[in-house]
Design a protein around this motif. Structure first.
Motif, PDB file in Angstrom:
ATOM      1  N   MET A   1      -2.964 -11.848  10.478  1.00  0.00           N
ATOM      2  CA  MET A   1      -2.733 -10.518  11.051  1.00  0.00           C
ATOM      3  C   MET A   1      -4.042  -9.982  11.592  1.00  0.00           C
ATOM      4  N   SER A   2      -4.058  -9.534  12.858  1.00  0.00           N
ATOM      5  CA  SER A   2      -5.282  -9.032  13.455  1.00  0.00           C
ATOM      6  C   SER A   2      -5.581  -7.635  12.946  1.00  0.00           C
ATOM      7  N   LYS A   3      -6.820  -7.191  13.218  1.00  0.00           N
ATOM      8  CA  LYS A   3      -7.176  -5.841  12.816  1.00  0.00           C
ATOM      9  C   LYS A   3      -6.343  -4.810  13.549  1.00  0.00           C
ATOM     10  N   ASN A   4      -5.952  -5.137  14.801  1.00  0.00           N
ATOM     11  CA  ASN A   4      -5.118  -4.208  15.554  1.00  0.00           C
ATOM     12  C   ASN A   4      -3.757  -4.041  14.882  1.00  0.00           C
ATOM     13  N   LEU A   5      -3.180  -5.144  14.441  1.00  0.00           N
ATOM     14  CA  LEU A   5      -1.926  -5.085  13.704  1.00  0.00           C
ATOM     15  C   LEU A   5      -2.119  -4.346  12.379  1.00  0.00           C
ATOM     16  N   GLY A   6      -3.248  -4.592  11.735  1.00  0.00           N
ATOM     17  CA  GLY A   6      -3.543  -3.898  10.483  1.00  0.00           C
ATOM     18  C   GLY A   6      -3.626  -2.399  10.680  1.00  0.00           C
ATOM     19  N   THR A   7      -4.216  -1.972  11.794  1.00  0.00           N
ATOM     20  CA  THR A   7      -4.282  -0.543  12.110  1.00  0.00           C
ATOM     21  C   THR A   7      -2.891   0.028  12.295  1.00  0.00           C
ATOM     22  N   LEU A   8      -2.010  -0.725  12.946  1.00  0.00           N
ATOM     23  CA  LEU A   8      -0.633  -0.290  13.140  1.00  0.00           C
ATOM     24  C   LEU A   8       0.073  -0.112  11.795  1.00  0.00           C
ATOM     25  N   VAL A   9      -0.088  -1.081  10.910  1.00  0.00           N
ATOM     26  CA  VAL A   9       0.544  -1.002   9.588  1.00  0.00           C
ATOM     27  C   VAL A   9       0.020   0.215   8.821  1.00  0.00           C
ATOM     28  N   ARG A  10      -1.304   0.396   8.833  1.00  0.00           N
ATOM     29  CA  ARG A  10      -1.884   1.531   8.121  1.00  0.00           C
ATOM     30  C   ARG A  10      -1.378   2.852   8.684  1.00  0.00           C
ATOM     31  N   SER A  11      -1.340   2.966  10.022  1.00  0.00           N
ATOM     32  CA  SER A  11      -0.895   4.205  10.655  1.00  0.00           C
ATOM     33  C   SER A  11       0.560   4.504  10.317  1.00  0.00           C
ATOM     34  N   ALA A  12       1.403   3.479  10.357  1.00  0.00           N
ATOM     35  CA  ALA A  12       2.814   3.670  10.018  1.00  0.00           C
ATOM     36  C   ALA A  12       2.970   4.071   8.550  1.00  0.00           C
TER      37      ALA A  12
END
Length: 420
Positions: free
Chosen positions: A1-12
């Motif tokens: 999982m990329s950091k961009n995807l990780g940011t999405l998960v955290r934001s959600a």
């Protein structure tokens, strides 16, 4: 999982109002696993897990790179779609929840900032690692407390970094445990540490409530309970937070016709209303807010208890409506409430800064980036030291930076907040 995807998960996750532990419970995994997913430290290519993650967070599977043929798309092909989703989620998450600790480490390199100096010195004084001092007469000590409260109201963190630790030391050297000055000092420390989202708030709140119980002053006890309720709410303990606030508001010591005690009840009821908003009890929030408004009207529109977070009044209730409505998920109602308050009519710099920050959070939840940024810039002009220090503001700025196009104004604000 990329950091961009990780940011999405955290934001959600934060948009749901969940902690990492909450998400871990939904996914049936450990909190550390969620942390690694959000930072990108743990790659995730298992399709079943990705689908479960999308279902739990209520986001499109394609945003996590899952196509209809259950293949993971390369990140470059999905960036546009994911970035569009982040535009709302990242800002909403920062606006709708307590300040995200996940961004704190990224902004913690701001050495020598007023906040860092303030927290370090207060911690030293609270843990009695500073130099001892001789007792001073009660009258100058009370004047020193009043001066510290004015510095708080004016958001003068540099001044507080000197005055507040000295006040703590002097109060311990001078006061007995039944003296209200010591209890009020720790109430002020608690209020400040809540704003700065620092764990010292729990220590200060515990001391404030113990000292308030010992001195027996109903107003001091009310404020100590209100601050403890705020901390409980921020920890996600909504039932306990509401019980603390309502229980104290209904306590015999705050009953009667005394206007100051009525005002303290109003402050406690507003705290309970805000907790109801965070617990998604919209009707309860509005019912309690109307109860607070009725108390304010009964007092004739006067501002009472100015030293208790700028006091209780009809304007204070209206200011509360802004934060309560966006916490309940209704940014339009929050902005409507804000439009009824002329910012210059607010009694202190701290209240004006809070007004603009709350407006920014509401616009952020609404997805209105430009208005969100303008409100943050107004907050900065009103109280630069507080705006640069508050985790709530850092969360909003970080959300704006990661969710869409940036501007010179946004990048300048981020730099002044120590966000790189």
């Amino acid at each position: 999982m990329s950091k961009n995807l990780g940011t999405l998960v955290r934001s959600a996750r934060v948009a749901h109002g969940w902690t990492q532990r909450d998400l871990a419970d939904h996914l049936h995994c450990s909190r550390s696993t969620v942390s690694r997913l959000e930072t990108g430290a743990q790659p995730l290519g298992d399709i079943a897990t990705l689908r479960r993650l999308a279902k739990v967070l209520q986001i499109s599977p394609t945003a996590l790179g899952i196509t209809a043929t259950v293949t993971v798309q390369p990140l470059a092909e999905d960036d546009v779609r994911r970035r569009q989703l982040l535009t709302n989620l990242a800002v909403t998450a920062a606006a709708a929840s307590p300040p995200a600790r996940a961004i704190a480490s990224a902004a913690a390199d701001a050495q020598g900032r007023p906040k860092d100096l303030l927290v370090t010195r207060v911690r030293s004084a609270m843990l009695t690692t500073g130099s001892a001092t001789a007792p001073i007469p009660p009258t100058p000590l009370r004047a020193t407390l009043a001066s510290a409260i004015r510095a708080y109201d004016n958001c003068e963190y540099t001044k507080l970094a000197t005055a507040l630790p000295q006040l703590i030391t002097n109060a311990h050297a001078t006061c007995s445990t039944t003296d209200t000055v010591l209890a009020e000092t720790y109430t002020l420390v608690t209020r400040l540490m809540i704003k700065l989202d620092d764990q010292l708030g729990w220590v200060a709140a515990d001391r404030a409530r113990s000292l308030a119980t010992a001195c027996g002053d109903p107003l001091v006890a009310g404020e100590a309970a209100r601050n403890l309720a705020v901390l409980a709410r921020r920890a996600g303990w909504h039932s306990e937070a509401e019980q603390i606030a309502i229980g104290m508001a209904e306590d015999d010591m705050l009953q009667g016709r005394d206007s100051a005690r009525t005002a303290e009840r109003g402050l406690l009821v507003m705290s309970a209303a805000y907790t109801a908003a965070h617990a998604a009890d919209h009707s309860g929030m509005r019912q309690l807010t109307e109860q607070a408004a009725a108390l304010a009207a009964h007092l004739g529109g006067k501002v009472l208890l100015r030293d208790h977070g700028s006091g209780f009044s009809p304007t204070a209730v209206q200011l509360h409506r802004i934060s309560a409505e966006y916490a309940a998920g209704d940014p339009a109602a929050a902005i409507a409430a804000a439009r009824k308050i002329p910012p210059r009519a607010l009694p202190t710099v701290e209240r004006r800064a809070r007004y603009f920050t709350d407006v920014a959070r509401a616009y952020g939840m609404w997805g209105r980036r430009d208005q969100c940024l303008q409100a943050l810039l107004h907050a900065e002009r009103a109280a630069p030291q507080e705006t640069h220090s508050r985790p709530a503001v850092r969360g909003l700025v970080t959300g704006l930076l990661t969710s869409g196009q940036t501007s010179p104004d946004l990048r300048g604000l981020a730099a002044r907040c120590g966000i790189r």
